[in-house]
Motif scaffolding. Structure first.
Motif, short mmCIF file in Angstrom:
data_model
loop_
_atom_site.label_atom_id
_atom_site.label_comp_id
_atom_site.label_asym_id
_atom_site.label_seq_id
_atom_site.Cartn_x
_atom_site.Cartn_y
_atom_site.Cartn_z
N UNK A 40 6.77 -9.75 22.12
CA UNK A 40 6.76 -8.39 21.59
C UNK A 40 6.39 -7.47 22.75
N UNK A 41 6.39 -6.21 22.50
CA UNK A 41 6.07 -5.25 23.56
C UNK A 41 4.65 -5.43 24.09
N UNK A 42 3.77 -5.98 23.26
CA UNK A 42 2.37 -6.10 23.67
C UNK A 42 1.85 -7.54 23.69
N UNK A 43 2.70 -8.54 23.44
CA UNK A 43 2.20 -9.92 23.35
C UNK A 43 3.12 -10.92 24.04
N UNK A 44 2.50 -11.84 24.76
CA UNK A 44 3.23 -12.97 25.35
C UNK A 44 3.12 -14.16 24.42
N UNK A 45 4.09 -15.06 24.52
CA UNK A 45 4.04 -16.29 23.76
C UNK A 45 2.94 -17.17 24.36
N UNK A 46 2.16 -17.81 23.54
CA UNK A 46 1.08 -18.67 24.01
C UNK A 46 0.89 -19.82 23.03
N UNK A 47 0.28 -20.88 23.51
CA UNK A 47 -0.05 -22.02 22.67
C UNK A 47 -1.22 -22.74 23.30
N UNK A 48 -2.27 -22.99 22.52
CA UNK A 48 -3.47 -23.67 23.00
C UNK A 48 -3.62 -25.00 22.26
N UNK A 49 -3.83 -26.06 23.02
CA UNK A 49 -3.98 -27.40 22.46
C UNK A 49 -5.41 -27.88 22.71
N UNK A 50 -6.04 -28.48 21.70
CA UNK A 50 -7.36 -29.08 21.88
C UNK A 50 -7.34 -30.47 21.28
N UNK A 51 -7.62 -31.44 22.12
CA UNK A 51 -7.65 -32.85 21.72
C UNK A 51 -9.09 -33.33 21.82
N UNK A 52 -9.57 -33.94 20.75
CA UNK A 52 -10.92 -34.50 20.76
C UNK A 52 -10.82 -35.99 20.47
N UNK A 53 -11.44 -36.79 21.34
CA UNK A 53 -11.43 -38.25 21.18
C UNK A 53 -12.88 -38.71 21.05
N UNK A 54 -13.16 -39.42 19.97
CA UNK A 54 -14.50 -39.94 19.71
C UNK A 54 -14.61 -41.38 20.21
N UNK A 55 -15.83 -41.82 20.45
CA UNK A 55 -16.09 -43.18 20.95
C UNK A 55 -15.58 -44.25 20.00
N UNK A 56 -15.58 -43.95 18.69
CA UNK A 56 -15.14 -44.94 17.71
C UNK A 56 -13.63 -44.95 17.49
N UNK A 57 -12.90 -44.12 18.25
CA UNK A 57 -11.45 -44.11 18.13
C UNK A 57 -10.89 -43.02 17.25
#
Length: 178
Positions: A40-57
């Motif tokens: 848009x005139x004021x926004x860029x395309x973006x994407x944020x990924x967050x991966x969390x891995x626990x000790x138990x799998x």
């Protein structure tokens, strides 16, 4: 009798493998941010990924961006020097999900530490899950960055144990600096 014993041993070995601990170097939270062209005139395309891995799998993969979101629950499995993250189900309680269809136990991605140009890097090889913007490299690449653990996330077993003699006085009773 031998066949029954063999089946029992195989069943037990699979049960232990399924409950195997994830190597500590892979336990934690990882982030990967993408930016794309202007939408848009004021926004860029973006994407944020967050991966969390626990000790138990246990694993969660949450992604959000311009007009899209994913919130997945998965399982991390240690295979040799790699950790493979598999889809289990959509986390509909914690957000919406894009229309990308995933099947139970489908490989989402693989993480491993590699040496590239003399530097140790976290290498991602994409399975069914892939970056939203731009093309994912077929052979994988450096995408996720491991985040430093916040004080509230530190495992108490890693903390230094203080004895009764090590108790610090309240700030009002602390010795004054000159």
């Amino acid at each position: 009798m031998n066949k029954v014993l063999m089946v029992l041993m195989l069943t037990l070995s699979f049960a232990f493998a399924a409950n195997a601990q994830i190597p500590s170097q892979f336990v934690g939270t990882y982030k990967f941010d993408e930016t794309g062209g202007q939408v848009t005139a004021t926004m860029n395309d973006y994407f944020n990924h967050e991966l969390k891995i626990d000790a138990d799998g246990g694993a969660t993969l949450v992604a959000s961006g311009y007009e899209s979101a994913r919130n997945l629950i998965g399982t991390a499995k240690s295979v040799g020097s790699k950790v493979m993250v598999y889809f289990t189900l959509y986390n509909t309680e914690e957000g919406s999900n894009s229309s990308t269809p995933y099947e139970s136990d489908e490989l989402l991605l693989t993480l491993e530490y590699k040496t590239v140009k003399g530097k140790k890097v976290l290498w991602t090889t994409w399975g069914k899950y892939a970056p939203k913007l731009g093309a994912a490299k077929k052979g994988g690449g450096v995408y996720f960055e491991k985040q430093k653990a916040a004080a509230s996330e530190i495992d108490e077993s890693d903390a230094t144990v203080m004895g009764d003699d090590d108790v610090l006085p309240p700030p009002s009773q602390a010795p004054k600096k000159h």
